[in-house]
Design a protein around this motif. Structure first.
Motif, short mmCIF file in Angstrom:
data_model
loop_
_atom_site.label_atom_id
_atom_site.label_comp_id
_atom_site.label_asym_id
_atom_site.label_seq_id
_atom_site.Cartn_x
_atom_site.Cartn_y
_atom_site.Cartn_z
N PRO A 208 32.96 25.68 25.23
CA PRO A 208 33.85 26.79 25.63
C PRO A 208 33.31 28.11 25.11
O PRO A 208 32.58 28.15 24.12
CB PRO A 208 35.18 26.44 24.98
CG PRO A 208 34.83 25.54 23.84
CD PRO A 208 33.63 24.76 24.29
N VAL A 209 33.66 29.18 25.80
CA VAL A 209 33.18 30.50 25.37
C VAL A 209 34.06 31.07 24.28
O VAL A 209 35.24 30.70 24.14
CB VAL A 209 33.09 31.47 26.56
CG1 VAL A 209 32.03 31.03 27.54
CG2 VAL A 209 34.44 31.63 27.26
N HIS A 210 33.47 31.97 23.51
CA HIS A 210 34.19 32.63 22.42
C HIS A 210 34.05 34.14 22.61
O HIS A 210 33.54 34.84 21.74
CB HIS A 210 33.63 32.19 21.07
CG HIS A 210 33.70 30.72 20.84
ND1 HIS A 210 34.81 30.10 20.29
CD2 HIS A 210 32.81 29.72 21.11
CE1 HIS A 210 34.60 28.80 20.22
NE2 HIS A 210 33.40 28.54 20.71
N THR A 211 34.51 34.61 23.75
CA THR A 211 34.35 36.03 24.06
C THR A 211 35.35 36.87 23.30
O THR A 211 36.46 36.42 22.98
CB THR A 211 34.50 36.28 25.57
OG1 THR A 211 35.78 35.81 26.00
CG2 THR A 211 33.41 35.56 26.36
N VAL A 212 34.97 38.11 23.03
CA VAL A 212 35.90 39.07 22.43
C VAL A 212 36.98 39.46 23.43
O VAL A 212 38.18 39.36 23.14
CB VAL A 212 35.15 40.30 21.89
CG1 VAL A 212 36.13 41.36 21.40
CG2 VAL A 212 34.19 39.89 20.77
N PRO A 213 36.62 39.89 24.65
CA PRO A 213 37.66 40.18 25.65
C PRO A 213 38.26 38.88 26.18
O PRO A 213 37.57 37.86 26.29
CB PRO A 213 36.91 40.94 26.75
CG PRO A 213 35.49 40.52 26.60
CD PRO A 213 35.27 40.24 25.16
N THR A 280 26.35 41.14 26.96
CA THR A 280 26.66 40.25 25.84
C THR A 280 27.24 41.02 24.65
O THR A 280 28.02 40.46 23.89
CB THR A 280 25.43 39.45 25.41
OG1 THR A 280 24.34 40.33 25.11
CG2 THR A 280 25.00 38.50 26.51
N THR A 281 26.87 42.29 24.50
CA THR A 281 27.49 43.10 23.45
C THR A 281 28.98 43.23 23.71
O THR A 281 29.81 43.14 22.79
CB THR A 281 26.84 44.48 23.37
OG1 THR A 281 25.46 44.34 23.00
CG2 THR A 281 27.54 45.37 22.36
N TRP A 282 29.35 43.45 24.97
CA TRP A 282 30.76 43.56 25.33
C TRP A 282 31.46 42.19 25.23
O TRP A 282 32.56 42.08 24.68
CB TRP A 282 30.90 44.11 26.75
CG TRP A 282 32.30 44.13 27.27
CD1 TRP A 282 33.33 44.92 26.86
CD2 TRP A 282 32.83 43.29 28.31
NE1 TRP A 282 34.47 44.64 27.58
CE2 TRP A 282 34.19 43.65 28.47
CE3 TRP A 282 32.29 42.30 29.12
CZ2 TRP A 282 35.02 43.03 29.41
CZ3 TRP A 282 33.10 41.68 30.06
CH2 TRP A 282 34.46 42.05 30.20
N LEU A 283 30.79 41.15 25.70
CA LEU A 283 31.39 39.83 25.72
C LEU A 283 31.52 39.23 24.33
O LEU A 283 32.48 38.52 24.02
CB LEU A 283 30.57 38.88 26.60
CG LEU A 283 30.62 39.12 28.11
CD1 LEU A 283 29.49 38.37 28.80
CD2 LEU A 283 31.97 38.67 28.67
N ASP A 285 29.54 36.91 23.35
CA ASP A 285 29.06 35.53 23.50
C ASP A 285 28.02 35.50 24.61
O ASP A 285 28.35 35.66 25.79
CB ASP A 285 30.24 34.61 23.84
CG ASP A 285 29.83 33.13 23.93
OD1 ASP A 285 28.63 32.85 23.99
OD2 ASP A 285 30.75 32.29 23.94
N PRO A 286 26.74 35.28 24.28
CA PRO A 286 25.68 35.31 25.31
C PRO A 286 25.74 34.15 26.28
O PRO A 286 25.10 34.20 27.33
CB PRO A 286 24.39 35.28 24.49
CG PRO A 286 24.77 34.64 23.20
CD PRO A 286 26.19 35.05 22.93
N THR A 287 26.50 33.09 25.96
CA THR A 287 26.59 31.96 26.87
C THR A 287 27.66 32.17 27.94
O THR A 287 27.84 31.31 28.80
CB THR A 287 26.92 30.66 26.11
OG1 THR A 287 28.27 30.71 25.63
CG2 THR A 287 25.98 30.47 24.93
N ALA A 288 28.36 33.30 27.89
CA ALA A 288 29.47 33.54 28.83
C ALA A 288 28.99 34.01 30.20
O ALA A 288 29.77 34.02 31.16
CB ALA A 288 30.45 34.55 28.25
N LEU A 349 35.48 34.02 30.58
CA LEU A 349 36.26 34.67 29.53
C LEU A 349 37.22 33.66 28.90
O LEU A 349 37.70 32.75 29.58
CB LEU A 349 37.06 35.86 30.09
CG LEU A 349 36.23 37.01 30.69
CD1 LEU A 349 37.15 37.99 31.41
CD2 LEU A 349 35.44 37.72 29.60
N ARG A 350 37.46 33.85 27.64
CA ARG A 350 38.38 32.95 26.94
C ARG A 350 39.82 33.12 27.44
O ARG A 350 40.18 34.12 28.04
CB ARG A 350 38.32 33.20 25.43
CG ARG A 350 38.81 34.57 25.00
CD ARG A 350 38.78 34.68 23.48
NE ARG A 350 39.07 36.06 23.05
CZ ARG A 350 40.28 36.55 22.89
NH1 ARG A 350 41.35 35.78 23.10
NH2 ARG A 350 40.46 37.80 22.49
#
Length: 350
Positions: A208-213, A280-283, A285-288, A349-350
């Motif tokens: 699963p992704v671990h995005t900030v947004p 990826t800076t915004w996300l 998580d580079p895997t997103a 996105l999470r």
């Protein structure tokens, strides 16, 4: 000046018919080195710590450091060069450019992966004096999992129509010492597989992704924050060495001017790599990043004594609640010059 007439080449239909659909595999595999991933991340200014440190990659659910979103271009360079050296040998390599690039990621590329490359020549079409060649590719890891599927569109001219002066310039300043030049038996060979489709990707479970947004925080039309990057000729030289793209228009004023450019210009794939870093800076998580496509429409001129600035913007185009993915339209400019004709990323996105 009179209107330049296009001279039809009756052989192009025969060439296209004989090559379209042909599949090839690079004879040797590509082993993804940890230091190569780190070097590439620095070259494209992708700052996420999972590109550098195993502990941060483990936190995202992966056993090795994670390659940046456009790292597949490094692996693909080997196959593209082999294709141009052999199957497409009639084309003049001093006069080709890339117009489109697409990456679809099914599993992130990790340090330690052993990747085999497959390619299919999808089409060859003539427009004016140029041929547009579309090549699809797949990268398959040591577990027989398709990691990345993508396509590259290049524009090239047949050797008979090459600019002889430009060819001489390129020959005199091009990087030497490639194994294919010193010992043809050690070039990366292509294994023909006949007319057949690429190995099909299988949707397998990924972390699963671990995005900030978060998905629920957005609506179509929302804007991403603006991002900017600086490029110097040192950055171009570094990227050329790390990526294997040593076209001299990216380091030689003479070659650039002979090719009709005002000065040295940045690699298109370098600007796409910066865009990956912006995302990826915004996300967080580079895997997103699930899919990333760019049509190149402009270039970044780089002066000998000053840095150039590249600015990126993003806008949410659409949202899919079933997959919790967002489609993001990207913009890129440098000194008012538009760099992408169309750029689109599909992100989880999470």
């Amino acid at each position: 000046m009179g209107r330049e007439q296009t001279i039809a080449r009756p052989d192009i239909d025969a060439v296209a018919a004989s090559l379209a659909g042909q599949r090839f595999q690079v004879d040797d595999h590509y082993e993804v080195g940890r230091e190569k991933v780190r070097e590439f991340a620095r070259a494209v200014q992708n700052q996420h710590s999972a590109h550098q440190h195993e502990a941060d990659a483990h936190a995202l659910g992966y056993p090795g450091i994670i390659a940046p979103p456009t790292f597949a271009s490094v692996v693909g360079m080997t196959g593209t060069r082999a294709l141009l050296d052999s199957v497409l040998a009639d084309y003049d390599l001093s006069q080709f450019l890339q117009t489109d690039q697409v990456f679809e990621t099914y599993r992130p590329i990790l340090a330690g992966d052993r990747l085999r490359s497959e390619m299919v020549i999808e089409s060859i079409r003539q427009f004016g004096d140029n041929d547009f060649i579309v090549v699809r590719f797949a990268l398959i890891n040591q577990h027989d999992e398709v990691t990345v599927v993508g396509s590259t569109t290049i524009v090239a001219r047949r050797g008979a129509e090459a600019d002889a002066h430009l060819a001489d310039v390129i020959e005199n300043i091009m990087m030497h010492g490639r194994p294919a030049e010193s010992d043809p038996t050690h070039r990366d060979e292509l294994v023909p597989l006949g007319v057949s489709p690429l190995t099909e990707p299988v949707e397998h479970r990924i972390a699963p992704v671990h995005t900030v947004p978060a998905f629920d925080d957005f609506a179509p039309g929302d804007l991403l924050p603006v991002g900017s990057f600086q490029l110097t000729r040192g950055d171009l030289a570094n990227y050329a060495g790390v990526s294997g793209d040593a076209n001299p228009i990216h380091f030689s004023d003479h070659a650039a001017q002979v090719a009709g450019l005002p000065t040295v210009v940045a690699h298109g794939m370098l600007t796409m790599g910066l865009a990956g870093g912006y995302l990826t800076t915004w996300l967080g998580d580079p895997t997103a990043i699930r899919k990333f496509s760019v049509r190149f429409s402009g270039f970044v001129p780089i002066a000998a004594d000053a840095a150039s600035t590249v600015e990126f913007t993003g806008r949410i185009k659409s949202l899919d609640p079933n997959t919790r993915t967002a489609a993001i339209l990207l913009g890129a400019t440098s000194d008012g010059r538009k760099l992408f004709g169309r750029a689109l990323a599909e992100v989880r996105l999470r």
